[in-house]
Design a protein around this motif. Structure first.
Motif, PDB file in Angstrom:
ATOM      1  N   VAL A   1      73.754 120.120  60.431  1.00 59.17           N
ATOM      2  CA  VAL A   1      72.806 119.034  60.216  1.00 59.17           C
ATOM      3  C   VAL A   1      71.536 119.284  61.016  1.00 59.17           C
ATOM      4  N   LEU A   2      70.412 118.879  60.438  1.00 54.28           N
ATOM      5  CA  LEU A   2      69.136 118.886  61.148  1.00 54.28           C
ATOM      6  C   LEU A   2      68.923 117.511  61.748  1.00 54.28           C
ATOM      7  N   VAL A   3      68.568 117.478  63.023  1.00 58.92           N
ATOM      8  CA  VAL A   3      68.369 116.215  63.730  1.00 58.92           C
ATOM      9  C   VAL A   3      66.948 116.167  64.274  1.00 58.92           C
ATOM     10  N   ASN A   4      66.227 115.114  63.906  1.00 56.85           N
ATOM     11  CA  ASN A   4      64.833 114.955  64.327  1.00 56.85           C
ATOM     12  C   ASN A   4      64.740 113.817  65.338  1.00 56.85           C
ATOM     13  N   GLY A   5      64.358 114.164  66.562  1.00 53.63           N
ATOM     14  CA  GLY A   5      64.244 113.165  67.615  1.00 53.63           C
ATOM     15  C   GLY A   5      62.988 112.327  67.545  1.00 53.63           C
ATOM     16  N   HIS A   6      62.075 112.638  66.603  1.00 52.61           N
ATOM     17  CA  HIS A   6      60.834 111.891  66.475  1.00 52.61           C
ATOM     18  C   HIS A   6      60.886 110.853  65.358  1.00 52.61           C
ATOM     19  N   GLU A   7      61.928 110.903  64.539  1.00 58.60           N
ATOM     20  CA  GLU A   7      62.061 109.941  63.452  1.00 58.60           C
ATOM     21  C   GLU A   7      62.460 108.573  64.006  1.00 58.60           C
ATOM     22  N   THR A   8      61.910 107.522  63.415  1.00 61.50           N
ATOM     23  CA  THR A   8      62.334 106.165  63.749  1.00 61.50           C
ATOM     24  C   THR A   8      63.552 105.821  62.904  1.00 61.50           C
ATOM     25  N   PRO A   9      64.690 105.512  63.533  1.00 63.32           N
ATOM     26  CA  PRO A   9      65.902 105.241  62.751  1.00 63.32           C
ATOM     27  C   PRO A   9      65.765 103.992  61.892  1.00 63.32           C
ATOM     28  N   ARG A  10      66.275 104.094  60.665  1.00 61.42           N
ATOM     29  CA  ARG A  10      66.276 102.968  59.745  1.00 61.42           C
ATOM     30  C   ARG A  10      67.713 102.604  59.415  1.00 61.42           C
ATOM     31  N   SER A  11      67.906 101.388  58.933  1.00 64.27           N
ATOM     32  CA  SER A  11      69.242 100.933  58.568  1.00 64.27           C
ATOM     33  C   SER A  11      69.857 101.883  57.542  1.00 64.27           C
ATOM     34  N   GLY A  12      71.084 102.308  57.815  1.00 68.01           N
ATOM     35  CA  GLY A  12      71.779 103.212  56.914  1.00 68.01           C
ATOM     36  C   GLY A  12      71.628 104.671  57.267  1.00 68.01           C
ATOM     37  N   ASP A  13      70.747 105.002  58.219  1.00 71.58           N
ATOM     38  CA  ASP A  13      70.579 106.394  58.629  1.00 71.58           C
ATOM     39  C   ASP A  13      71.814 106.896  59.379  1.00 71.58           C
ATOM     40  N   VAL A  14      72.132 108.164  59.171  1.00 73.42           N
ATOM     41  CA  VAL A  14      73.098 108.838  60.037  1.00 73.42           C
ATOM     42  C   VAL A  14      72.322 109.328  61.254  1.00 73.42           C
ATOM     43  N   VAL A  15      72.810 108.998  62.433  1.00 77.25           N
ATOM     44  CA  VAL A  15      72.071 109.295  63.659  1.00 77.25           C
ATOM     45  C   VAL A  15      72.956 109.985  64.688  1.00 77.25           C
ATOM     46  N   VAL A  16      72.295 110.693  65.591  1.00 71.64           N
ATOM     47  CA  VAL A  16      72.950 111.229  66.779  1.00 71.64           C
ATOM     48  C   VAL A  16      72.624 110.284  67.930  1.00 71.64           C
ATOM     49  N   ALA A  17      73.640 109.864  68.629  1.00 76.74           N
ATOM     50  CA  ALA A  17      73.441 108.929  69.737  1.00 76.74           C
ATOM     51  C   ALA A  17      74.194 109.424  70.957  1.00 76.74           C
ATOM     52  N   GLN A  18      73.852 108.836  72.090  1.00 73.96           N
ATOM     53  CA  GLN A  18      74.525 109.200  73.329  1.00 73.96           C
ATOM     54  C   GLN A  18      75.021 107.953  74.040  1.00 73.96           C
ATOM     55  N   ILE A  19      76.230 108.077  74.559  1.00 75.86           N
ATOM     56  CA  ILE A  19      76.859 107.011  75.339  1.00 75.86           C
ATOM     57  C   ILE A  19      76.824 107.455  76.786  1.00 75.86           C
ATOM     58  N   TYR A  20      76.101 106.723  77.607  1.00 79.52           N
ATOM     59  CA  TYR A  20      75.894 107.118  79.003  1.00 79.52           C
ATOM     60  C   TYR A  20      76.959 106.524  79.916  1.00 79.52           C
ATOM     61  N   ASP A  21      77.384 107.333  80.848  1.00 81.99           N
ATOM     62  CA  ASP A  21      78.344 106.925  81.866  1.00 81.99           C
ATOM     63  C   ASP A  21      77.571 106.686  83.160  1.00 81.99           C
ATOM     64  N   ASP A  22      77.474 105.444  83.560  1.00 81.88           N
ATOM     65  CA  ASP A  22      76.696 105.103  84.753  1.00 81.88           C
ATOM     66  C   ASP A  22      77.259 105.729  86.018  1.00 81.88           C
ATOM     67  N   ASP A  23      78.564 105.965  86.049  1.00 82.80           N
ATOM     68  CA  ASP A  23      79.193 106.499  87.254  1.00 82.80           C
ATOM     69  C   ASP A  23      78.870 107.973  87.467  1.00 82.80           C
ATOM     70  N   THR A  24      78.834 108.732  86.373  1.00 80.57           N
ATOM     71  CA  THR A  24      78.622 110.179  86.496  1.00 80.57           C
ATOM     72  C   THR A  24      77.207 110.610  86.146  1.00 80.57           C
ATOM     73  N   GLY A  25      76.484 109.762  85.399  1.00 75.04           N
ATOM     74  CA  GLY A  25      75.153 110.133  84.944  1.00 75.04           C
ATOM     75  C   GLY A  25      75.169 111.052  83.743  1.00 75.04           C
ATOM     76  N   ASN A  26      76.360 111.334  83.208  1.00 76.16           N
ATOM     77  CA  ASN A  26      76.486 112.187  82.038  1.00 76.16           C
ATOM     78  C   ASN A  26      76.503 111.348  80.768  1.00 76.16           C
ATOM     79  N   ALA A  27      76.569 112.038  79.628  1.00 78.47           N
ATOM     80  CA  ALA A  27      76.567 111.328  78.359  1.00 78.47           C
ATOM     81  C   ALA A  27      77.420 112.051  77.337  1.00 78.47           C
ATOM     82  N   GLU A  28      78.020 111.281  76.444  1.00 76.28           N
ATOM     83  CA  GLU A  28      78.769 111.824  75.322  1.00 76.28           C
ATOM     84  C   GLU A  28      77.916 111.703  74.069  1.00 76.28           C
ATOM     85  N   THR A  29      77.824 112.758  73.302  1.00 75.16           N
ATOM     86  CA  THR A  29      77.038 112.759  72.079  1.00 75.16           C
ATOM     87  C   THR A  29      77.945 112.453  70.895  1.00 75.16           C
TER      88      THR A  29
END
Length: 207
Positions: free
Chosen positions: A129-157
């Motif tokens: 898949v091609l992922v564009n970080g400059h696109e504004t997400p719209r309803s129904g879009d498939v997106v890549v997101a990150q879940i941040y862990d406040d304790d470690t400062g890391n993130a799950e994609t």
């Protein structure tokens, strides 16, 4: 989400300034060396109000060329989160003449899908898949997101479908993860899937 993006933009600007200072390479020659337009680097450095982002592939090229590491906020590491698998997507560094390369540009990343979380959208494990970080997400879009862990400062994609203000699985799998509220802090959208190759119902190239 604006707060998160603003922080990431600021961190990117500060890191680019550090790269230029420590490496001694000016922005335009550096851009040429890593194969991007000079404005990709000069714009954030010259404009204090810049609110964009650099793709992970561009960040990786800068790191490889200069040897100056990027802040962890720009290259987060995956962590295990209950209800989600690690590595739902992995950066793909395949052949430069692959067809998907011709569909992208300097602000897109190519990822290999490792999850069936959105298989009802025609995207299945093994797809690119091609992922564009400059696109504004719209309803129904498939997106890549990150879940941040406040304790470690890391993130799950993760890979999800955006149904404002939530991220949802669209999957035939029996185990369904709970909806994720996009708050721009713990959960943030990092890019929109604009093209997919290999799925049963490829996403057309989004312009």
């Amino acid at each position: 989400m604006r707060t998160m993006q603003s922080n990431l933009s600021r961190i990117t600007r500060e890191w680019l300034a550090e790269v230029v200072e420590k490496s001694g390479v000016k922005p335009t020659p550096l851009a040429t060396a890593i194969g991007v337009s000079p404005s990709t680097l000069t714009r954030p450095l010259k404009n204090e109000d810049w609110s964009g982002s650099l793709s992970t592939s561009i960040i990786a090229r800068i790191v490889n060329y200069t040897g100056i590491p990027a802040p962890k906020e720009l290259v987060p590491q995956p962590v295990q989160e209950p209800g989600f698998r690690e590595d739902e997507l992995k950066p793909w560094n395949g052949p430069t003449d692959h067809p998907i390369r011709k569909m992208g540009d300097n602000v897109t990343d190519v990822w290999r899908v490792e999850t069936d979380a959105v298989n009802l959208e025609g995207i299945v494990p093994g797809d690119l898949v091609l992922v564009n970080g400059h696109e504004t997400p719209r309803s129904g879009d498939v997106v890549v997101a990150q879940i941040y862990d406040d304790d470690t400062g890391n993130a799950e994609t993760v890979l999800r479908v955006y149904e404002p203000p939530f991220l949802m699985q669209h999957s035939t799998g029996a185990a369904q993860a709970k909806p994720l509220l996009v708050d721009g802090e713990r959960v943030a959208i990092r890019g929109v899937v604009t093209t997919s190759l290999g799925g049963r119902r490829p996403i057309p190239h989004r312009r």
